[in-house]
Design an enzyme around this catalytic site. Structure first.
Site, PDB file in Angstrom:
ATOM      1  N   TYR A  85      95.441   4.699  31.634  1.00  0.00           N
ATOM      2  CA  TYR A  85      96.286   4.107  32.670  1.00  0.00           C
ATOM      3  C   TYR A  85      96.256   4.992  33.915  1.00  0.00           C
ATOM      4  O   TYR A  85      96.775   6.108  33.908  1.00  0.00           O
ATOM      5  CB  TYR A  85      97.739   3.965  32.201  1.00  0.00           C
ATOM      6  CG  TYR A  85      97.946   3.076  30.994  1.00  0.00           C
ATOM      7  CD1 TYR A  85      96.998   2.144  30.596  1.00  0.00           C
ATOM      8  CD2 TYR A  85      99.117   3.168  30.239  1.00  0.00           C
ATOM      9  CE1 TYR A  85      97.206   1.335  29.491  1.00  0.00           C
ATOM     10  CE2 TYR A  85      99.336   2.355  29.134  1.00  0.00           C
ATOM     11  CZ  TYR A  85      98.373   1.448  28.760  1.00  0.00           C
ATOM     12  OH  TYR A  85      98.583   0.644  27.668  1.00  0.00           O
ATOM     13  N   ARG A  94     102.635 -10.900  29.845  1.00  0.00           N
ATOM     14  CA  ARG A  94     102.267 -10.282  31.127  1.00  0.00           C
ATOM     15  C   ARG A  94     103.033 -10.914  32.287  1.00  0.00           C
ATOM     16  O   ARG A  94     102.527 -11.029  33.395  1.00  0.00           O
ATOM     17  CB  ARG A  94     100.755 -10.347  31.354  1.00  0.00           C
ATOM     18  CG  ARG A  94      99.961  -9.647  30.256  1.00  0.00           C
ATOM     19  CD  ARG A  94      98.546  -9.354  30.657  1.00  0.00           C
ATOM     20  NE  ARG A  94      97.807  -8.739  29.556  1.00  0.00           N
ATOM     21  CZ  ARG A  94      97.839  -7.428  29.236  1.00  0.00           C
ATOM     22  NH1 ARG A  94      98.589  -6.612  29.950  1.00  0.00           N
ATOM     23  NH2 ARG A  94      97.157  -6.968  28.224  1.00  0.00           N
TER      24      ARG A  94
END
Length: 336
Positions: free
Chosen positions: A61, A212
């Site tokens: 990330y 999401r």
């Protein structure tokens, strides 16, 4: 426990007690467009105040930036936080994805990098982010187990593995948690992984429990901002998005009946999977960068859906248009 603090659940049979909802931190560094760092840090503190203690990151990330971002927060509250991070998805200096690596040499290299960026001496929960079928699973988990013996890692986790793979790994070293996508829109894990986790006493950590963001009801086709990777996800594009928007109607009806939000209904559904499937624990990790959204999500832990409401939501996943990713090859669904 105060009214404003969430309940706790144990990760695995002898893992840590954590808040029954965790926080996914990926979006604080990339993938979902611009981040207000000040608001993100406020969100971390709001989460801890609400009883959220499992904070989830990964070395990929922001190519390590997310772990570095979390380091000051982790250092300030080390005894109250269960930090989870992941290895396996390799990225180059140009930020391009270089594939999945599960070989022992890479695992040893990856854990040292994560410890350095997080500025901690031990990682509470260390996940294999994705499986490389070319590397024997016993070899990879054996290398992870060695990290436990060295005191660098406390508990082991896997992400996006099948039920058979979970059983194979658990025979090498106890697995505390399985992390995979699981939501009203995504239920492929129920084919084999959920049953294996229930059988072995492995906690389930659903990522993207809000689809999401689609399950919040706030997504509009064509409204994805620059830098938001959802523009490339099949479920968010064109006719698929329109089809999936229509699937939210029963979620809206249930939310209205409870005076709740769509997100809270979706999270309550995931939370109740523990009882439905006999899992030792289900600890979803919705991601957010806003304190007010964090508090909304946490409130879902106190919402219980009736059998009739659960039945109303049951058909949704089977009607969803589009896959979770453009390329599903690295998911457990591809190996079922």
């Amino acid at each position: 426990m105060s009214e404003d603090t969430i309940a706790r659940a144990r990760l695995g049979t002898d893992g840590p007690l954590v808040g029954v909802q965790g926080l996914g931190c990926m979006g604080m560094s990339e993938f979902y467009g611009h981040t207000d760092e000040s608001a993100a840090r406020e969100t971390l503190e709001a989460a801890l105040d609400a009883g959220v203690t499992l904070f989830d990151t990964a070395d990929m990330y922001g190519r390590g930036a997310n772990e570095e971002f979390l380091a000051p927060f982790l250092g300030a509250h080390r005894d109250r936080i269960t930090i989870a991070t992941k290895f396996a998805i390799a990225r180059g200096e140009d930020d391009q994805f270089r594939g999945v690596r599960n070989d022992p040499a890479y695992i040893r290299q990856a854990v040292e990098g994560s410890l350095r960026r997080l500025k901690t001496e031990v990682i509470d929960l260390y996940y294999m982010h994705r499986r490389d079928p070319a590397v024997p699973l016993a070899e990879s988990v054996g290398a992870m187990a060695e990290l436990v013996r060295r005191g660098l890692v406390r508990q082991l986790g896997l992400s996006e593995v099948t039920g058979a793979e979970l059983r194979e790994a658990h025979a090498v070293h106890p697995i505390a948690a399985l992390q995979s996508e699981w939501s009203l829109f995504s239920r492929d894990v129920e084919r084999s992984a959920v049953g294996a986790a229930a059988e072995l006493g492995v906690a389930f950590v659903p990522y993207s429990p809000l689809g999401r963001g689609f399950l919040t009801g706030s997504f509009r086709a064509g409204a994805v901002s620059d830098g938001d990777f959802r523009a490339d996800l099949p479920r968010f594009s064109g006719a698929n998005a329109e089809t999936n928007e229509a699937l939210l109607e029963p979620v809206r009806r249930i939310a209205k009946a409870h005076g709740a939000t769509l997100a809270q209904v979706a999270l309550a559904w995931v939370q109740q999977r523990a009882e439905v499937h006999g899992l030792v624990a289900v600890v979803p990790i919705p991601g957010t960068r806003k304190p007010e959204r964090l508090r909304e999500n946490v409130a879902a832990t106190r919402l219980t859906l009736s059998p009739a409401e659960l039945a109303l939501l049951e058909p949704i996943a089977g009607q969803v248009a589009g896959e979770r990713y453009p390329d599903m090859s690295s998911t457990s669904a591809a190996r079922e």
